[in-house]
Scaffold this motif. Structure first.
Motif, PDB file in Angstrom:
ATOM      1  N   VAL A   1       0.813  -1.226   0.000  1.00  0.00           N
ATOM      2  CA  VAL A   1       0.000   0.000   0.000  1.00  0.00           C
ATOM      3  C   VAL A   1       0.842   1.270   0.000  1.00  0.00           C
ATOM      4  O   VAL A   1       0.299   2.360  -0.244  1.00  0.00           O
ATOM      5  N   ARG A   2       2.138   1.182   0.250  1.00  0.00           N
ATOM      6  CA  ARG A   2       2.927   2.393   0.431  1.00  0.00           C
ATOM      7  C   ARG A   2       2.861   3.323  -0.776  1.00  0.00           C
ATOM      8  O   ARG A   2       2.676   4.534  -0.629  1.00  0.00           O
ATOM      9  N   ASP A   3       3.012   2.803  -1.944  1.00  0.00           N
ATOM     10  CA  ASP A   3       3.056   3.632  -3.153  1.00  0.00           C
ATOM     11  C   ASP A   3       1.782   3.536  -3.977  1.00  0.00           C
ATOM     12  O   ASP A   3       1.808   3.802  -5.189  1.00  0.00           O
ATOM     13  N   ALA A   4       0.688   3.137  -3.341  1.00  0.00           N
ATOM     14  CA  ALA A   4      -0.585   3.050  -4.066  1.00  0.00           C
ATOM     15  C   ALA A   4      -1.156   4.456  -4.265  1.00  0.00           C
ATOM     16  O   ALA A   4      -1.389   5.184  -3.309  1.00  0.00           O
ATOM     17  N   TRP A   5      -1.375   4.838  -5.525  1.00  0.00           N
ATOM     18  CA  TRP A   5      -1.899   6.163  -5.847  1.00  0.00           C
ATOM     19  C   TRP A   5      -3.421   6.190  -5.857  1.00  0.00           C
ATOM     20  O   TRP A   5      -4.024   7.266  -5.814  1.00  0.00           O
ATOM     21  N   HIS A   6      -4.039   5.041  -5.967  1.00  0.00           N
ATOM     22  CA  HIS A   6      -5.498   5.009  -6.049  1.00  0.00           C
ATOM     23  C   HIS A   6      -5.964   3.598  -5.696  1.00  0.00           C
ATOM     24  O   HIS A   6      -5.153   2.697  -5.472  1.00  0.00           O
TER      25      HIS A   6
END
Length: 472
Positions: A459-464
């Motif tokens: 989830v760290r770099d999830a943009w959407h």
């Protein structure tokens, strides 16, 4: 008459000795279990997988992971789209006193992109705070995992001990019933007085009461076992200690607890969180620089009826410098500093508690070893004493109550031995927990270790996206 009394005395001695031997055999059987029985490591692995407390803590940690992408959103542009439409009745009075009217159907569509270029390092520090919160949460999760595993050990050994106590008390009741029956026969034969039968009956009722208490304790421990482990207990194997994983001496125990206990580690990360929060609060005093780009298209939105439509596009840079906000930012900064002081004091308190817990666990574990050795010696001595009293009773040198007292001493000694063996196992696991090593990896349990960093990286770099990695 004398020969008949002698034969009756010999029969009584033989029967008492037989029931004493049976009692010892039943207690030993209660402490052992068949090869197919459930072991303590298996019960701990099941608790690690299914216990609601640890699963709730894992969910809390996954929620904490989301603080990082929320903080990282400060680096990313904010995009807003807008659309409006409606009806508009216009009536204009011109200079020549003529009236111009029209019914418009205005609509407008646009998009605005805003990018923060500088906000007093608030985003960077907020990301740092979120990452430290994740690290603190992981240590808190590890500490809860230790607690659940220790609860599993306690529940398991309590059931095991109470099962053995119930079997011992059942054998005790059988022994007392046989003694009471023999005493009644001897009373009928005129060999003893009614006092002997009353003593045997009183001791039998005490044994029934002790059996009932043991059964109640077993039922309670079985319910606790089902709550902690996730299923009712079946046949349980004898539990083993884990001294091989423990510290070598008291000094090692205190040092490991001071440096490696998850509660201490979590408190240390909390200090870093509080210190970084000061810089987050101070960022409100710095200027903010943003860049905003927008584009829009509108039709029939001019009430003067001078134009039919408008197309616009713009790029605007903006700098805002706070001058005075009523003292809010200054108060928040002072508050963050005090919280940082508090967190450092909490860290010292937790370290002191960890050190004390480690010393207590070490002393309790060493004491449990001595208690087991003493209880074993007591059982051996009580067994020898009972055999001697039985022989003396068969020769007329001891009374029925002497035999009953000696047998009661033996059953109490065996109950203390069962309790000491239970405490010995729990103490070894408690010591391992006190130094922060009561975990799946150290114990080599047959279950996958829960790795919180897996969800973090998902989830760290999830943009959407609204779905969690588990599909919810």
């Amino acid at each position: 008459m004398a020969g008949r009394d002698a034969r009756a005395g010999h029969d009584t001695a033989r029967r008492v000795l037989r029931w004493g031997i049976c009692l010892g055999v039943i207690v030993c059987v209660g402490l052992a279990a068949p090869a197919a029985a459930e072991s303590l490591p298996e019960a701990m692995a099941r608790a690690y997988q299914t216990n609601p407390q640890i699963n709730a803590e894992r969910a809390r940690q996954r929620a904490t992971d989301e603080n990082v992408p929320q903080a990282l959103a400060g680096y990313r542009p904010q995009i807003i789209a807008s659309l409006s439409a409606g009806l508009q009745q216009v009536r204009n009075l011109l200079p020549d006193n003529t009236v111009q009217s029209a019914t418009l159907k205005p609509w407008q569509i646009g998009v605005t992109v805003t990018q923060v270029l500088f906000n007093g390092f608030k985003t960077a520090n907020s990301v740092r705070v979120a990452e430290l919160q994740v690290s603190s949460g992981r240590e808190a999760l590890r500490n809860v995992g230790q607690g659940v595993l220790l609860d599993a050990v306690t529940a398991y050994t309590n059931v095991l001990a109470n099962q053995s106590l119930v079997e011992a008390q059942r054998a005790n009741v059988a022994f007392l019933r046989e003694t009471q029956s023999i005493t009644q026969k001897r009373l009928n034969a005129g060999d003893v007085t009614p006092t002997d039968t009353a003593q045997a009956e009183a001791r039998l009722n005490r044994g029934l009461s002790d059996l009932n208490a043991a059964q109640v304790a077993l039922a309670i421990s079985q319910a606790t076992y089902a709550q902690v482990i996730g299923n009712p207990p079946a046949q349980l194997q004898p539990a083993q200690t884990v001294d091989r994983f423990g510290p070598r001496n008291r000094e090692d125990a205190t040092q490991l607890a001071f440096n490696q206990h998850p509660a201490v580690m979590a408190a240390g990360f909390d200090v870093d969180v509080a210190s970084t929060q000061i810089r987050v609060a101070e960022s409100s005093l710095f200027p903010t620089i943003t860049l905003q780009g927008s584009a829009s298209k509108s039709r029939d939105n001019d009430p003067t009826l001078g134009t039919r439509g408008t197309d616009q596009a713009s790029v605007i840079g903006q700098l805002n410098q706070p001058i005075y906000d009523g003292g809010t930012a200054a108060s928040q900064t002072r508050q963050a500093k005090e919280i940082a002081v508090q967190s450092r004091m909490v860290l010292e308190q937790v370290r002191s508690q960890a050190r004390t817990a480690a010393v207590s666990a070490w002393v309790a574990n060493e004491g449990a070893k001595i208690a087991v050795s003493a209880a074993e010696s007591e059982v051996r001595a009580a067994t020898v004493a009972l055999a001697g009293v039985q022989k003396e009773a068969s020769g007329g040198q001891r009374t029925t109550v002497d035999v009953l007292n000696s047998q009661q001493d033996l059953i109490q000694a065996k109950a203390r031995l069962i309790g000491a063996q239970r405490d010995r196992v729990i103490a070894s696991y408690t010591l391992l927990s006190a130094i922060g090593r009561l975990d799946v990896k150290t114990l080599n349990l047959n279950t996958p270790d829960y790795l919180p960093e897996v969800h973090y990286h998902q989830v760290r770099d999830a943009w959407h996206g609204l779905r969690t990695p588990s599909g919810q």
